[in-house]
Design a protein around this motif. Structure first.
Motif, PDB file in Angstrom:
ATOM      1  N   ASP A 182       0.827  -1.196   0.000  1.00 16.17           N
ATOM      2  CA  ASP A 182       0.000   0.000   0.000  1.00 16.17           C
ATOM      3  C   ASP A 182       0.868   1.255   0.000  1.00 16.17           C
ATOM      4  N   ARG A 206      -1.686  -1.802  -4.014  1.00 19.60           N
ATOM      5  CA  ARG A 206      -2.821  -0.882  -4.036  1.00 19.60           C
ATOM      6  C   ARG A 206      -2.265   0.534  -3.973  1.00 19.60           C
ATOM      7  N   ASP A 222      -2.028   4.500  -3.561  1.00 22.65           N
ATOM      8  CA  ASP A 222      -2.557   5.620  -2.787  1.00 22.65           C
ATOM      9  C   ASP A 222      -2.021   6.918  -3.387  1.00 22.65           C
ATOM     10  N   ARG A 264     -11.123  -1.128  -6.083  1.00 22.74           N
ATOM     11  CA  ARG A 264     -10.425  -1.117  -4.783  1.00 22.74           C
ATOM     12  C   ARG A 264      -9.318  -2.161  -4.708  1.00 22.74           C
ATOM     13  N   ASP A 265      -9.372  -3.178  -5.537  1.00 23.48           N
ATOM     14  CA  ASP A 265      -8.291  -4.166  -5.570  1.00 23.48           C
ATOM     15  C   ASP A 265      -6.947  -3.507  -5.873  1.00 23.48           C
ATOM     16  N   LYS A 301     -17.189   6.515  -7.774  1.00 20.40           N
ATOM     17  CA  LYS A 301     -18.541   6.175  -7.329  1.00 20.40           C
ATOM     18  C   LYS A 301     -19.523   7.297  -7.625  1.00 20.40           C
ATOM     19  N   LEU A 305     -11.615   6.843  -5.220  1.00 21.76           N
ATOM     20  CA  LEU A 305     -12.734   5.905  -5.154  1.00 21.76           C
ATOM     21  C   LEU A 305     -14.065   6.646  -5.055  1.00 21.76           C
ATOM     22  N   MET A 348     -16.817  -1.472  -8.030  1.00 17.69           N
ATOM     23  CA  MET A 348     -16.003  -0.754  -7.053  1.00 17.69           C
ATOM     24  C   MET A 348     -15.047  -1.697  -6.326  1.00 17.69           C
ATOM     25  N   ARG A 349     -15.458  -2.946  -6.118  1.00 15.86           N
ATOM     26  CA  ARG A 349     -14.539  -3.908  -5.513  1.00 15.86           C
ATOM     27  C   ARG A 349     -13.343  -4.136  -6.427  1.00 15.86           C
ATOM     28  N   LYS A 395      -6.260   2.497  -3.489  1.00 13.63           N
ATOM     29  CA  LYS A 395      -6.513   2.712  -2.065  1.00 13.63           C
ATOM     30  C   LYS A 395      -6.977   4.138  -1.776  1.00 13.63           C
ATOM     31  N   ASP A 396      -6.669   5.072  -2.658  1.00 19.40           N
ATOM     32  CA  ASP A 396      -6.983   6.479  -2.457  1.00 19.40           C
ATOM     33  C   ASP A 396      -8.502   6.679  -2.366  1.00 19.40           C
ATOM     34  N   LYS A 397      -8.984   7.070  -1.174  1.00 17.62           N
ATOM     35  CA  LYS A 397     -10.414   7.199  -0.948  1.00 17.62           C
ATOM     36  C   LYS A 397     -11.030   8.314  -1.781  1.00 17.62           C
TER      37      LYS A 397
END
Length: 277
Positions: free
Chosen positions: A4, A41, A43, A204-205, A217, A213, A200-201, A208-210
């Protein structure tokens, strides 16, 4: 290399010279890191999305596309934006909105076109506003090299530098080698039935950056303004023409050209998938 690990230390506040070169170098690094560590992942990608160079290249691609003269729900075309505020001012406002968390996608404008073949069926297209197209293009510039690293050589659709003609050429190549079976298959209403949660899964694999994401979405949930001007929420699916493409849909896009009758059982099992994602 940690799984990560962050990607960069921040984006410059100065609009850089040689934006295309800078973006190409960024993409090469992301692809190299993704290929070297399939479990990584990423970030700190959001800084790359709103980097001035990324937005400049994204706007250039949107403005140079043949659909740039087709407006979304706000009625604005790329040319009109350039006339009103100029590309620089438009991108400055967009970058500020992204950094402050104030950017919100607008619903796409629905347009129905007949499917080829005279079946009477229609394909629903979703036309985003120019601002949303630019942010989608910026996301694509950052995410595509990461997901590209996971594709098989036999996958051709929705990939840079590849096209359907390449798949046809491969079929011809194996045909000259004695293979006689080719399977032509499609998933009905694939883009209409994509599960947002499953997609989205998949994202996310590798991400990692929210903030990235949340942005992806938000586009999925932006909704549709139908042709009769009625608003419609989007719980599943993604309008063709938006951010989502088959790069996030491995069960569909990784289906291989059938090279011999011996693969029939495998293909049947693959086609048994009930949903796209």
């Amino acid at each position: 290399m940690p799984k990560d690990a962050p990607v960069n230390t921040g984006a410059s506040d100065q609009v850089p010279a040689g934006s295309w070169s800078r973006v190409s170098e960024m993409q090469a690094r992301l692809h190299r890191w993704a290929a070297a560590d399939p479990g990584r992942r990423f970030d700190d990608l959001f800084n790359l999305v709103h980097d001035p160079a990324t937005l400049i290249v994204a706007f250039d691609r949107v403005a140079g596309n043949h659909g740039a003269n087709t407006p979304g729900v706000d009625g604005l075309t790329a040319a009109r934006i350039e006339q009103r505020v100029g590309a620089g001012g438009f991108l400055d406002e967009m970058r500020t909105a992204l950094k402050q968390g104030a950017f919100r996608p607008l619903p796409v404008r629905e347009r129905k076109i007949p499917k080829p073949g005279g079946s009477g069926k229609v394909r629903k297209l979703g036309i985003p506003v120019i601002a949303d197209r630019v942010v989608q293009a910026a996301l694509k510039l950052v995410l595509e090299p990461i997901f590209e690293a996971g594709f098989l050589p036999v996958s051709y659709g929705f990939r840079p530098g590849r096209r359907a003609h390449d798949a046809v050429a491969e079929i011809h190549h194996f045909g000259t080698a004695g293979y006689r079976w080719v399977l032509d298959a499609d998933i009905e209403a694939c883009f209409d039935s994509i599960s947002h949660d499953a997609l989205m899964r998949r994202v996310r694999d590798r991400v990692k950056d929210k903030r990235v994401l949340a942005l992806v979405k938000a586009f999925l949930k932006a909704g549709v303004l139908t042709e009769d001007h009625g608003p419609q929420e989007t719980f599943t699916g993604t309008p063709q023409g938006g951010l989502c493409s088959a790069e996030h849909n491995p069960p569909y896009e990784q289906c291989r050209v059938m090279r011999s009758a011996g693969l029939l059982a495998l293909v049947r099992a693959t086609l048994g998938i009930e949903h796209c994602a």
